[in-house]
Write a protein that holds these residues in place. Structure first.
Motif, mmCIF file in Angstrom:
data_model
loop_
_atom_site.group_PDB
_atom_site.id
_atom_site.type_symbol
_atom_site.label_atom_id
_atom_site.label_comp_id
_atom_site.label_asym_id
_atom_site.label_seq_id
_atom_site.Cartn_x
_atom_site.Cartn_y
_atom_site.Cartn_z
ATOM 1 N N LEU A 1 -17.206 -37.008 57.659
ATOM 2 C CA LEU A 1 -16.910 -35.785 57.692
ATOM 3 C C LEU A 1 -18.215 -34.880 57.348
ATOM 4 N N THR A 2 -17.921 -33.835 57.521
ATOM 5 C CA THR A 2 -18.444 -32.583 56.369
ATOM 6 C C THR A 2 -19.078 -32.562 55.312
ATOM 7 N N GLU B 1 -19.086 -30.381 53.760
ATOM 8 C CA GLU B 1 -17.938 -28.676 53.044
ATOM 9 C C GLU B 1 -16.577 -29.807 53.314
ATOM 10 N N GLN B 2 -16.185 -30.358 54.429
ATOM 11 C CA GLN B 2 -15.093 -31.134 54.345
ATOM 12 C C GLN B 2 -14.829 -31.861 53.026
ATOM 13 N N ALA B 3 -16.519 -32.500 53.242
ATOM 14 C CA ALA B 3 -16.439 -33.417 52.333
ATOM 15 C C ALA B 3 -15.785 -32.981 50.669
ATOM 16 N N LYS B 4 -16.714 -32.064 50.196
ATOM 17 C CA LYS B 4 -16.542 -30.919 49.143
ATOM 18 C C LYS B 4 -14.739 -30.449 48.498
ATOM 19 N N GLU B 5 -14.485 -30.580 49.200
ATOM 20 C CA GLU B 5 -12.360 -30.442 49.592
ATOM 21 C C GLU B 5 -11.711 -31.303 48.977
ATOM 22 N N GLN B 6 -12.361 -32.664 49.151
ATOM 23 C CA GLN B 6 -12.305 -33.568 49.398
ATOM 24 C C GLN B 6 -12.226 -34.446 47.401
ATOM 25 N N LYS B 7 -12.924 -33.239 47.240
ATOM 26 C CA LYS B 7 -12.969 -34.042 45.402
ATOM 27 C C LYS B 7 -12.138 -34.061 45.138
ATOM 28 N N PHE B 8 -12.109 -34.517 43.954
ATOM 29 C CA PHE B 8 -10.514 -34.911 42.886
ATOM 30 C C PHE B 8 -10.613 -34.140 41.523
ATOM 31 N N LYS B 9 -10.112 -33.310 42.263
ATOM 32 C CA LYS B 9 -9.215 -32.813 41.249
ATOM 33 C C LYS B 9 -8.202 -33.024 39.268
ATOM 34 N N ILE B 10 -9.306 -32.819 38.396
ATOM 35 C CA ILE B 10 -8.613 -32.880 37.510
ATOM 36 C C ILE B 10 -7.815 -31.417 36.140
ATOM 37 N N ASP B 11 -6.852 -31.341 35.877
ATOM 38 C CA ASP B 11 -5.938 -30.289 35.446
ATOM 39 C C ASP B 11 -5.861 -31.375 33.628
ATOM 40 N N PHE B 12 -6.780 -29.995 33.308
ATOM 41 C CA PHE B 12 -6.813 -29.846 31.691
ATOM 42 C C PHE B 12 -5.911 -29.986 31.041
ATOM 43 N N ASP B 13 -5.039 -29.028 31.785
ATOM 44 C CA ASP B 13 -3.535 -28.574 31.279
ATOM 45 C C ASP B 13 -3.054 -28.851 30.700
ATOM 46 N N ALA B 14 -2.360 -29.836 31.932
ATOM 47 C CA ALA B 14 -1.670 -31.258 31.848
ATOM 48 C C ALA B 14 -1.883 -32.368 31.235
ATOM 49 N N LYS B 15 -3.476 -32.572 30.988
ATOM 50 C CA LYS B 15 -3.794 -34.425 30.394
ATOM 51 C C LYS B 15 -5.146 -33.772 29.618
ATOM 52 N N SER B 16 -5.286 -33.416 28.427
ATOM 53 C CA SER B 16 -6.215 -32.915 27.878
ATOM 54 C C SER B 16 -7.051 -34.242 27.583
ATOM 55 N N PRO B 17 -8.413 -33.970 27.551
ATOM 56 C CA PRO B 17 -9.668 -34.679 27.773
ATOM 57 C C PRO B 17 -9.276 -35.139 26.873
ATOM 58 N N ALA B 18 -10.988 -36.760 27.059
ATOM 59 C CA ALA B 18 -10.564 -37.539 25.334
ATOM 60 C C ALA B 18 -11.237 -36.362 24.885
ATOM 61 N N MET C 1 -25.348 -35.444 42.636
ATOM 62 C CA MET C 1 -23.975 -36.565 42.259
ATOM 63 C C MET C 1 -24.361 -37.253 44.497
ATOM 64 N N LEU C 2 -23.436 -37.652 45.240
ATOM 65 C CA LEU C 2 -24.045 -37.621 46.027
ATOM 66 C C LEU C 2 -22.080 -37.571 46.475
ATOM 67 N N ARG C 3 -21.715 -37.193 47.958
ATOM 68 C CA ARG C 3 -20.630 -37.185 48.706
ATOM 69 C C ARG C 3 -20.112 -38.054 49.312
ATOM 70 N N GLN C 4 -19.362 -38.911 49.063
ATOM 71 C CA GLN C 4 -18.245 -39.984 49.962
ATOM 72 C C GLN C 4 -18.090 -39.207 51.481
ATOM 73 N N GLN C 5 -19.213 -38.966 52.393
ATOM 74 C CA GLN C 5 -18.261 -38.130 54.149
ATOM 75 C C GLN C 5 -17.482 -39.378 55.055
ATOM 76 N N ALA C 6 -17.785 -40.617 54.451
ATOM 77 C CA ALA C 6 -16.916 -41.744 55.301
ATOM 78 C C ALA C 6 -15.241 -41.611 55.376
ATOM 79 N N GLU C 7 -15.729 -41.227 56.827
ATOM 80 C CA GLU C 7 -13.577 -40.879 56.333
ATOM 81 C C GLU C 7 -12.973 -41.866 56.450
ATOM 82 N N LYS C 8 -12.575 -42.129 55.937
ATOM 83 C CA LYS C 8 -11.015 -42.756 55.120
ATOM 84 C C LYS C 8 -9.628 -43.252 55.852
ATOM 85 N N GLU C 9 -8.701 -44.186 56.259
ATOM 86 C CA GLU C 9 -7.360 -44.171 56.713
ATOM 87 C C GLU C 9 -6.639 -43.541 55.893
#
Length: 204
Positions: A60-61, A63-80, A196-204
């Protein structure tokens, strides 16, 4: 290798220090050129196999890898919850004998190049292996005797350091800022930044 590899001055990867003696002996011997030539051909094959494997991979480019980052909803799940203590904590109250039962012996046997075959891989099954079981047992018993001597004479002690610090992602979401304390975080003055690095290898 190959940029720094020549017949006169080869670059050779050795798995661990225990095997470096035989490699150096070969380099100092009369058959050095044959030895180095074999290594060079082996590395060429490994390099070709590696690049051939990359032909079937898609990336992936950034920019495409950045779009796939894990998004945390702290309102739905409070932090530790925050730790009781922020900063550095020295752990120097653990006795060696209390740690011995938790030792992972697998790297110990691997360092000595003792590897059992299935189904006798790993500790303690390695003792049942026909090829290396007896030697593994002798080595283990010697290590146990040494540990007992160290514990009895108190010639070694344990000391650990744990650091817990406030952290935030950077404004672009690509790095992690580390702060010495909460005041530094509030002021926006990081002590360090982990890039940090982004995982740019496309996964199936």
């Amino acid at each position: 290798s190959p940029n720094y590899f020549t017949l006169e001055h080869p670059v050779i990867h050795v798995l661990d220090a225990s095997r470096s003696v035989t490699v150096v002996s070969s380099l100092l011997g009369e058959n050095k050129e044959d030895f180095v030539t074999d290594i060079m051909e082996e590395y060429d094959e490994m390099r070709e196999d590696y690049y051939a494997g990359l032909e079937d991979r898609y990336f992936l480019t950034f920019e495409q890898a950045k779009e796939q980052k894990f998004k945390i909803d702290f309102d739905a799940k409070s932090p530790a919850p925050a730790p009781n203590k922020v900063g550095i904590t020295v752990v120097d109250y653990v006795e060696l004998e209390n740690v011995v039962p938790y030792i992972d012996w697998n790297p110990f046997f691997q360092t000595w190049e003792l590897r059992g075959r299935y189904p006798n891989r790993g500790y303690p099954k390695i003792f049942d292996d026909e090829a290396v079981g007896n030697e593994a047992r002798k080595l283990f018993d010697d290590a146990q005797a040494m540990l007992k001597e160290i514990i009895a004479e108190k010639s070694m002690h344990l000391k650990g350091v744990v650091g817990l610090f406030p952290a935030n992602q950077s404004e672009d979401g690509e790095d992690v800022h580390i702060y010495s304390d909460e005041d530094s975080r509030a002021a926006g003055n990081p002590t360090a930044t982990f890039c940090m690095l982004r995982q740019q290898a496309e996964k199936e």
